[in-house]
Design a protein around this motif. Structure first.
Motif, short mmCIF file in Angstrom:
data_model
loop_
_atom_site.label_atom_id
_atom_site.label_comp_id
_atom_site.label_asym_id
_atom_site.label_seq_id
_atom_site.Cartn_x
_atom_site.Cartn_y
_atom_site.Cartn_z
N VAL A 180 0.87 -1.16 0.00
CA VAL A 180 0.00 0.00 0.00
C VAL A 180 0.92 1.22 0.00
O VAL A 180 1.84 1.29 0.81
N SER A 188 -1.05 6.75 1.47
CA SER A 188 -2.45 6.43 1.76
C SER A 188 -2.67 5.95 3.19
O SER A 188 -3.80 5.82 3.63
N VAL A 189 -1.59 5.64 3.91
CA VAL A 189 -1.70 5.02 5.23
C VAL A 189 -1.89 6.09 6.31
O VAL A 189 -1.11 7.03 6.41
N ARG A 190 -2.95 5.92 7.10
CA ARG A 190 -3.16 6.78 8.28
C ARG A 190 -2.45 6.19 9.48
O ARG A 190 -1.75 6.87 10.20
N THR A 200 -1.51 1.98 11.54
CA THR A 200 -1.74 0.54 11.69
C THR A 200 -2.22 0.35 13.12
O THR A 200 -1.86 1.11 14.03
N ILE A 247 -4.82 -1.86 8.74
CA ILE A 247 -4.18 -0.67 8.19
C ILE A 247 -5.30 0.29 7.84
O ILE A 247 -6.13 -0.02 6.99
N THR A 248 -5.33 1.43 8.50
CA THR A 248 -6.35 2.43 8.19
C THR A 248 -5.80 3.31 7.06
O THR A 248 -4.71 3.86 7.16
N LEU A 249 -6.57 3.38 5.99
CA LEU A 249 -6.16 4.10 4.79
C LEU A 249 -7.10 5.26 4.53
O LEU A 249 -8.29 5.18 4.84
N HIS A 250 -6.60 6.31 3.92
CA HIS A 250 -7.47 7.39 3.47
C HIS A 250 -7.53 7.33 1.95
O HIS A 250 -6.55 6.98 1.28
N THR A 251 -8.69 7.64 1.43
CA THR A 251 -8.91 7.57 -0.01
C THR A 251 -8.80 8.96 -0.62
O THR A 251 -8.73 9.96 0.10
N ALA A 257 -6.04 2.58 -2.40
CA ALA A 257 -7.01 2.74 -1.32
C ALA A 257 -8.35 3.23 -1.83
O ALA A 257 -9.41 2.82 -1.35
#
Length: 158
Positions: free
Chosen positions: A26, A30-32, A34, A81-85, A140
């Motif tokens: 990823v 895009s990663v906020r 884990t 894994i928290t992702l933002h789009t 994402a």
């Protein structure tokens, strides 16, 4: 080269993950965060890869099973894994493992072959050769189809 992966200068940082014997990445942009898995609430009418919705930092966030999403069996997630789009939404991706961050040269990113690249939104944005393995970079913004986002908005607003 059209890879769909943002890069800074000559390199791009990827968070490398594993699920059911598959390795994917990823883009770090895009990663906020884990995190450990949290309780989820099922949402009727969701595709099988959507585990439900979890309350993350005060917001209802859909949780996606990376195993089912990538064509395998359901994952016994040890991490999310928290992702933002691109459209300022959040989605949590349930994975078995996180291998770490890998920076690859922009020239090592390959476009998707024509068979995988079409007009429809694509789950993967680029290919990277990694230790004699093919590493697919997830997008994402395309983990959930628009119809799923619309259904989730209906359910979480009521």
């Amino acid at each position: 080269m059209k890879t769909g992966v943002e890069h800074n200068g000559s390199g791009v940082s990827l968070l490398v993950c594993g699920t059911g014997g598959k390795t994917f990445a990823v883009p770090l942009t895009s990663v906020r965060e884990t995190m450990r898995p949290l309780p989820t609430s099922a949402v009727p009418g969701m595709p099988p890869f959507v585990l439900g919705v979890a309350r993350i930092r005060g917001s209802a966030v859909p949780v996606v099973d990376s195993g089912i999403l990538t064509g395998g069996a359901a994952v016994d997630a040890s991490r999310w894994i928290t992702l933002h789009t691109d459209d300022h939404r959040a989605v949590a991706l349930a994975v078995q493992s996180i291998a770490g961050i890998r920076t690859v040269e922009r020239d090592d990113l390959e476009e998707l072959p024509p068979l995988l690249d079409g007009d429809a939104p694509q789950l993967f944005s680029a290919l990277v050769s990694r230790d004699a393995q093919l590493l697919l970079a997830l997008q994402a913004s395309h983990l959930l189809p628009d119809g799923v986002w619309e259904r989730l908005a209906e359910v979480t607003s009521s």
